[in-house]
Design a protein around this motif. Sequence first.
Motif, PDB file in Angstrom:
ATOM      1  N   THR A   1       4.312   2.065  -2.868  1.00 21.01           N
ATOM      2  CA  THR A   1       3.484   2.525  -1.662  1.00 21.01           C
ATOM      3  C   THR A   1       2.299   3.519  -2.064  1.00 21.01           C
ATOM      4  OG1 THR A   1       5.884   3.062  -0.934  1.00 21.01           O
ATOM      5  CG2 THR A   1       4.371   3.962   0.412  1.00 21.01           C
ATOM      6  N   THR A   2       1.341   2.954  -1.426  1.00 20.84           N
ATOM      7  CA  THR A   2      -0.018   3.522  -1.878  1.00 20.84           C
ATOM      8  C   THR A   2      -0.747   4.233  -0.299  1.00 20.84           C
ATOM      9  OG1 THR A   2      -0.187   1.806  -3.346  1.00 20.84           O
ATOM     10  CG2 THR A   2      -2.314   2.950  -2.733  1.00 20.84           C
ATOM     11  N   ILE A   3      -1.351   5.391  -0.490  1.00 19.27           N
ATOM     12  CA  ILE A   3      -2.051   6.093   0.376  1.00 19.27           C
ATOM     13  C   ILE A   3      -3.365   6.390  -0.116  1.00 19.27           C
ATOM     14  CG2 ILE A   3      -2.106   7.940   2.168  1.00 19.27           C
ATOM     15  CD1 ILE A   3       0.899   8.123   1.846  1.00 19.27           C
ATOM     16  N   PHE A   4      -4.282   6.174   0.562  1.00 22.31           N
ATOM     17  CA  PHE A   4      -5.745   6.698   0.066  1.00 22.31           C
ATOM     18  C   PHE A   4      -6.489   7.036   1.131  1.00 22.31           C
ATOM     19  CE2 PHE A   4      -8.881   3.316   1.701  1.00 22.31           C
ATOM     20  CZ  PHE A   4      -8.120   2.122   1.675  1.00 22.31           C
TER      21      PHE A   4
ATOM     22  N   ALA B   1       5.819   3.021   5.542  1.00 21.44           N
ATOM     23  CA  ALA B   1       6.742   2.201   5.133  1.00 21.44           C
ATOM     24  C   ALA B   1       6.847   2.024   3.729  1.00 21.44           C
ATOM     25  CB  ALA B   1       6.721   0.869   6.074  1.00 21.44           C
ATOM     26  N   ASP B   2       7.930   1.521   3.113  1.00 17.31           N
ATOM     27  CA  ASP B   2       8.006   1.349   1.747  1.00 17.31           C
ATOM     28  C   ASP B   2       7.043   0.091   1.267  1.00 17.31           C
ATOM     29  OD1 ASP B   2       8.840   1.249  -0.981  1.00 17.31           O
ATOM     30  OD2 ASP B   2      10.491  -0.104  -0.624  1.00 17.31           O
TER      31      ASP B   2
ATOM     32  N   MET C   1       9.114   3.386  -1.535  1.00 17.30           N
ATOM     33  CA  MET C   1       9.721   4.499  -1.167  1.00 17.30           C
ATOM     34  C   MET C   1       8.976   4.993   0.504  1.00 17.30           C
ATOM     35  SD  MET C   1      11.252   7.471  -2.112  1.00 17.30           S
ATOM     36  CE  MET C   1      11.069   7.790  -3.734  1.00 17.30           C
ATOM     37  N   THR C   2       9.692   4.971   1.476  1.00 11.78           N
ATOM     38  CA  THR C   2       9.305   5.400   2.829  1.00 11.78           C
ATOM     39  C   THR C   2       8.889   6.726   2.698  1.00 11.78           C
ATOM     40  OG1 THR C   2      11.452   5.978   3.465  1.00 11.78           O
ATOM     41  CG2 THR C   2      10.653   3.777   3.744  1.00 11.78           C
ATOM     42  N   ILE C   3       7.922   7.058   3.489  1.00 12.71           N
ATOM     43  CA  ILE C   3       7.597   8.535   3.477  1.00 12.71           C
ATOM     44  C   ILE C   3       7.422   8.990   5.092  1.00 12.71           C
ATOM     45  CG2 ILE C   3       5.572  10.285   2.912  1.00 12.71           C
ATOM     46  CD1 ILE C   3       5.053   8.371   0.531  1.00 12.71           C
ATOM     47  N   SER C   4       8.105  10.204   5.292  1.00 10.78           N
ATOM     48  CA  SER C   4       7.967  10.803   6.739  1.00 10.78           C
ATOM     49  C   SER C   4       7.346  12.117   6.729  1.00 10.78           C
ATOM     50  CB  SER C   4       9.292  10.849   7.344  1.00 10.78           C
ATOM     51  OG  SER C   4      10.128   9.676   7.107  1.00 10.78           O
TER      52      SER C   4
END
Lengths: 280, 342
Positions: free
Chosen positions: B189-192, B26-27, B1-4
């Motif tokens: 998709t991972t954000i930390f 980006a995905d 999943m792309t995130i904007s």
Amino acid sequence: MSRARHPTEDPLWAKVLITALVLGFLALVLLLPLAAVFVEAFRRGAGAVMGAVSNPDAIAAIKLTLLTAAIAVPFNAVFGLCASWAIAKHEFPGKSFLITLIDLPFSVSPVVAGLIYVLVFGMQGWFGEALIDHDIKIVFAVPGIILATVFVTFPFVARELIPLMQEQGTAEEEAAISMGASGLYTFWRVTAPNVRWGLLYGVLLCNARAMGEFGAVSVVSGHIRGLTNTMPLHVEILYNEYDFVGAFSVAALLCLLAVATLVLKGLLEIAQPAVRGRGH
Amino acid sequence: MTISIRSVDKRFGRYPALNDVSLEIADGELLALLGPSGSGKTTLLRTIAGLEFPDAGQVLFGGEDVTYASAAKRRVGFVFQQYALFKHMTVAKNVAFGLDVRKGREKPSKADITKRVDELLKLVELDGLGGRYPSQLSGGQRQRVALSRALAVSPSVLLLDEPFGALDATVRKSLRKELRRIHDATGVTTIFVTHDQEEAMGLADRVAILNAGAIEQVGTPDEVHDSPATAFVCGFVGDANRIEGLVAAGVFNGGGVKLPAKGVADGPACAFVRPYDLALGGANAFAATLQRVSVQGAVAHLDVTTSAGAAIEAVVARAEASNLSVGQPLKLSTAKAHIFPV
């Protein structure tokens, strides 16, 4: 040579002195009066006690006290849970005002609390005429006693739960909601289980006070024997009539109810170590 | 999943937490939000999660506007800083929570939930501990439970708030590798969020560096380290000596050090020199006095003062420092300095 004292330990004489002071004080102001109640009650033997306690007026008083607690405690438990949830887990304008309001029954003299109800619902009160027209009796009747008790025991559950919920924060609720739980589901599955011991503790304290309340109830009750007398009021009446055995017998029963509540509280603290150490 | 994330603003009372933040993820990417405390990185993460709504701007998931959609609707997996495990539920119940709350047709059968929980516990190497309560687990194990609970809902994006903050150094290191392994295995998709630059640089595909509610630079770990866009990034990522001075006609002069500063406007400036970019001798060297030598493994750290009294640290190979003695004059030079006007 004596063993060296631990660096943060007080000297022996200080420990003995302070402990003796505390124990002596406790014995004088708590234990001695409690013992006196039972000694006075049993002065003429167990038969007299049984007689005083099984007197119809005494039974009516016991029933009324239990009824009052049975209504006031659940009401305040539900209210306390709702209020503490709103206060601890949410931000809204007027929050500190609500906290002050919850504390009001603690800061107002119970006699004043009783008078408020007389002023509002009494014959000469704001709603007096309307109530007479509809033949509803609140003051000098059971509803007034329950209302006054609810007022006085209002803060117990909320006061117990607010700091507990604040300490727990909102992370678990956020986690539940982020996984798709609804607000209600989160409350029952996450918030409530986390405070169940604190809630029980608050309910016990609330119950003890509900059964023992004198001042506010005394003002609204009207002291009608067999009808609007709770146990504490019954004790006073008997005492004023110089029926010491009767007065102390009912008082002893009231003490037993209080002791039972405290024993239950003690058992709770053993069962749930997290509650321990957060005393009152 | 792309995130904007597009021009997001967020204020808490009068305090601006995010200020016109835009970011594209980006995905399948593993992105770190790096910054000091109060830089807005956690607010940004919570905005992506749907735990905070922005005052202005947009959040898009795969092209769809989710700015004001709930966290559940976005299908995010969130790992909280202190894990936020449900204390009164077993590990298995914790992991199953996101599936248990579903209703009607969406809710998997009991057997399916059990199977999924077992799978997840195996993925985080906690098989057999499903019956325990969170209080019976170590910090590292709790972290794994929180991770598998977040993964249970098959999230479109996995968000972690300071995932290793509460752990000791050794556990932290192994869990870091674990997160990378799980990310590569699931492809989510991972954000930390982290304030630890080593963690961000060692783990992430790309790093977004935040300061005072704004993004200073986004790039691969190499990019932000080698070509910092701002003085803040240069000072925050990697060690650097900071020297105050003046730029005149393409030359920086300050603290007894002269450095080429091509393209930097004349005026007061600040030079950053990484300790390991300094070498003994060489062209355009400046004079310094050795104050202290400390050997750490293969390298030697030299504390020196320049002729103008500025304290500078240099790192050289251990062999080079073997015949140096404290108090002796040195010549140091650098081929790489980052100079920013102030």
